[in-house]
Design a protein around this motif. Structure first.
Motif, mmCIF file in Angstrom:
data_model
loop_
_atom_site.group_PDB
_atom_site.id
_atom_site.type_symbol
_atom_site.label_atom_id
_atom_site.label_comp_id
_atom_site.label_asym_id
_atom_site.label_seq_id
_atom_site.Cartn_x
_atom_site.Cartn_y
_atom_site.Cartn_z
ATOM 1 N N VAL A 228 0.925 -1.201 0.028
ATOM 2 C CA VAL A 228 0.058 0.031 0.011
ATOM 3 C C VAL A 228 0.805 1.271 -0.106
ATOM 4 C CG1 VAL A 228 -1.799 1.305 1.347
ATOM 5 C CG2 VAL A 228 -1.873 -1.310 1.338
ATOM 6 N N THR A 229 0.604 2.111 -0.683
ATOM 7 C CA THR A 229 1.345 3.376 -0.866
ATOM 8 C C THR A 229 0.350 4.610 -0.990
ATOM 9 O OG1 THR A 229 1.403 3.490 -3.343
ATOM 10 C CG2 THR A 229 3.281 2.417 -2.241
ATOM 11 N N GLY A 230 0.868 5.793 -0.462
ATOM 12 C CA GLY A 230 -0.001 6.852 -0.518
ATOM 13 C C GLY A 230 -0.782 7.178 0.909
ATOM 14 N N GLU A 231 -1.840 7.794 0.725
ATOM 15 C CA GLU A 231 -2.690 8.243 1.818
ATOM 16 C C GLU A 231 -3.914 7.000 1.874
ATOM 17 O OE1 GLU A 231 -4.180 12.141 1.014
ATOM 18 O OE2 GLU A 231 -2.139 12.831 1.074
ATOM 19 N N VAL A 232 -3.920 6.675 3.372
ATOM 20 C CA VAL A 232 -4.865 5.663 3.566
ATOM 21 C C VAL A 232 -5.683 6.452 4.400
ATOM 22 C CG1 VAL A 232 -5.397 3.429 4.587
ATOM 23 C CG2 VAL A 232 -3.457 3.680 3.504
ATOM 24 N N ASP A 233 -7.239 6.833 4.309
ATOM 25 C CA ASP A 233 -7.956 7.236 4.858
ATOM 26 C C ASP A 233 -9.522 6.663 4.805
ATOM 27 O OD1 ASP A 233 -8.773 8.326 2.330
ATOM 28 O OD2 ASP A 233 -8.027 10.052 2.604
ATOM 29 N N MET A 234 -10.561 7.612 5.150
ATOM 30 C CA MET A 234 -11.734 7.246 4.964
ATOM 31 C C MET A 234 -12.177 6.713 3.517
ATOM 32 S SD MET A 234 -14.857 9.269 6.684
ATOM 33 C CE MET A 234 -16.231 9.708 5.474
ATOM 34 N N ALA A 235 -11.691 7.309 2.697
ATOM 35 C CA ALA A 235 -11.754 6.990 1.318
ATOM 36 C C ALA A 235 -11.287 5.659 0.788
ATOM 37 C CB ALA A 235 -11.786 8.182 0.289
ATOM 38 N N THR A 236 -10.262 5.315 1.328
ATOM 39 C CA THR A 236 -9.448 4.389 0.824
ATOM 40 C C THR A 236 -9.041 2.989 1.765
ATOM 41 O OG1 THR A 236 -7.043 5.494 1.322
ATOM 42 C CG2 THR A 236 -8.003 6.007 -0.773
ATOM 43 N N ALA A 237 -9.416 3.380 2.976
ATOM 44 C CA ALA A 237 -9.007 2.199 3.909
ATOM 45 C C ALA A 237 -9.709 0.821 3.666
ATOM 46 C CB ALA A 237 -9.568 2.641 5.175
ATOM 47 N N ASP A 238 -10.936 0.989 3.236
ATOM 48 C CA ASP A 238 -11.771 -0.441 2.759
ATOM 49 C C ASP A 238 -11.090 -1.093 1.556
ATOM 50 O OD1 ASP A 238 -13.973 -1.953 3.432
ATOM 51 O OD2 ASP A 238 -14.800 -1.813 1.449
ATOM 52 N N THR A 239 -10.461 -0.340 0.664
ATOM 53 C CA THR A 239 -9.830 -0.900 -0.531
ATOM 54 C C THR A 239 -8.631 -1.586 0.063
ATOM 55 O OG1 THR A 239 -10.621 0.821 -1.938
ATOM 56 C CG2 THR A 239 -8.687 -0.334 -2.698
ATOM 57 N N MET A 240 -7.950 -1.002 0.915
ATOM 58 C CA MET A 240 -6.844 -1.665 1.362
ATOM 59 C C MET A 240 -7.176 -3.166 2.145
ATOM 60 S SD MET A 240 -4.547 -0.386 4.504
ATOM 61 C CE MET A 240 -5.499 -0.501 5.826
ATOM 62 N N PHE A 241 -8.423 -2.796 2.825
ATOM 63 C CA PHE A 241 -8.857 -3.948 3.744
ATOM 64 C C PHE A 241 -9.149 -5.136 2.725
ATOM 65 C CE2 PHE A 241 -12.585 -6.196 5.419
ATOM 66 C CZ PHE A 241 -11.976 -6.865 6.843
ATOM 67 N N GLN A 242 -9.954 -4.652 1.586
ATOM 68 C CA GLN A 242 -10.349 -5.743 0.695
ATOM 69 C C GLN A 242 -9.535 -6.405 -0.126
ATOM 70 O OE1 GLN A 242 -13.621 -7.044 0.847
ATOM 71 N NE2 GLN A 242 -14.288 -5.364 2.288
ATOM 72 N N THR A 243 -8.279 -5.575 -0.249
ATOM 73 C CA THR A 243 -7.265 -6.197 -1.078
ATOM 74 C C THR A 243 -6.504 -7.097 -0.231
ATOM 75 O OG1 THR A 243 -6.907 -4.094 -2.352
ATOM 76 C CG2 THR A 243 -5.004 -5.483 -2.150
ATOM 77 N N ALA A 244 -6.266 -7.115 1.140
ATOM 78 C CA ALA A 244 -5.490 -7.884 2.002
ATOM 79 C C ALA A 244 -6.362 -9.289 2.132
ATOM 80 C CB ALA A 244 -5.345 -7.128 3.374
ATOM 81 N N LEU A 245 -7.847 -9.178 1.804
ATOM 82 C CA LEU A 245 -8.710 -10.316 1.828
ATOM 83 C C LEU A 245 -9.026 -11.048 0.608
ATOM 84 C CD1 LEU A 245 -10.970 -9.261 4.850
ATOM 85 C CD2 LEU A 245 -9.118 -10.794 4.924
ATOM 86 N N ARG A 246 -8.486 -10.477 -0.305
ATOM 87 C CA ARG A 246 -8.981 -10.792 -1.915
ATOM 88 C C ARG A 246 -8.579 -12.354 -1.975
ATOM 89 N NH1 ARG A 246 -6.473 -6.908 -5.776
ATOM 90 N NH2 ARG A 246 -8.196 -5.635 -4.998
ATOM 91 N N GLU A 247 -7.422 -12.799 -1.745
ATOM 92 C CA GLU A 247 -6.959 -14.126 -1.921
ATOM 93 C C GLU A 247 -6.865 -14.735 -0.540
ATOM 94 O OE1 GLU A 247 -6.503 -15.318 -4.921
ATOM 95 O OE2 GLU A 247 -6.715 -13.504 -6.076
ATOM 96 N N PRO A 248 -7.322 -16.113 -0.354
ATOM 97 C CA PRO A 248 -7.209 -17.027 0.870
ATOM 98 C C PRO A 248 -5.706 -17.341 0.655
ATOM 99 C CG PRO A 248 -8.172 -18.136 -0.952
ATOM 100 C CD PRO A 248 -8.176 -16.984 -1.620
ATOM 101 N N ALA A 249 -4.941 -16.823 2.113
ATOM 102 C CA ALA A 249 -3.627 -17.270 2.117
ATOM 103 C C ALA A 249 -3.472 -17.247 3.796
ATOM 104 C CB ALA A 249 -2.938 -16.050 1.871
ATOM 105 N N ASP A 250 -2.514 -18.350 3.992
ATOM 106 C CA ASP A 250 -2.200 -18.630 5.431
ATOM 107 C C ASP A 250 -1.449 -17.559 6.145
ATOM 108 O OD1 ASP A 250 -3.503 -21.024 5.148
ATOM 109 O OD2 ASP A 250 -1.464 -22.176 4.670
ATOM 110 N N ARG A 251 -0.683 -16.704 5.167
ATOM 111 C CA ARG A 251 -0.104 -15.650 5.761
ATOM 112 C C ARG A 251 -0.126 -14.104 5.091
ATOM 113 N NH1 ARG A 251 5.796 -16.355 5.222
ATOM 114 N NH2 ARG A 251 5.435 -17.601 3.493
ATOM 115 N N VAL A 252 -0.461 -13.244 5.592
ATOM 116 C CA VAL A 252 -0.507 -11.875 4.968
ATOM 117 C C VAL A 252 0.428 -11.078 5.438
ATOM 118 C CG1 VAL A 252 -2.263 -10.104 4.310
ATOM 119 C CG2 VAL A 252 -3.169 -12.452 4.694
#
Length: 104
Positions: A25-49
């Protein structure tokens, strides 16, 4: 003359290798972008993130909430690599000693 321009305001990309998802993740994480960060981290099933926030320049309460939710959904599987700014915000929020947080 530098023609690359300024860095993007926000970007989140994910790369899955075996059972390890690395989210950069780069740039500004705020109210407008935090959910995108969250969803990106859950996009693929993985044992480690690994959530690589070393390129983050701004991190607000919505971003904190997203990281805490990720830690709850990925118990023992999440590692957060903070930028100096992110580490400072998490420290102020009382989250500086979390097991998922690595030193800046």
């Amino acid at each position: 003359m530098d023609q690359e321009g300024p860095p993007p305001v926000f970007s989140a990309s994910a790369e899955l290798e075996d059972d390890h998802l690395r989210v950069v993740v780069t740039g500004e994480v705020d109210m407008a972008t935090a959910d995108t960060m969250f969803q990106t981290a859950l996009r693929e099933p993985a044992d480690r993130v690994t959530l690589d926030l070393r390129g983050v320049t701004f991190f607000d309460s919505a971003a904190i909430h997203a990281v805490v939710r990720l830690a709850q959904q990925l118990p023992g599987a999440l590692v957060v690599l903070p930028s100096r700014q992110v580490a400072r915000v998490l420290e102020i929020a009382g989250l500086g000693d979390q097991a998922w947080l690595r030193p800046a």
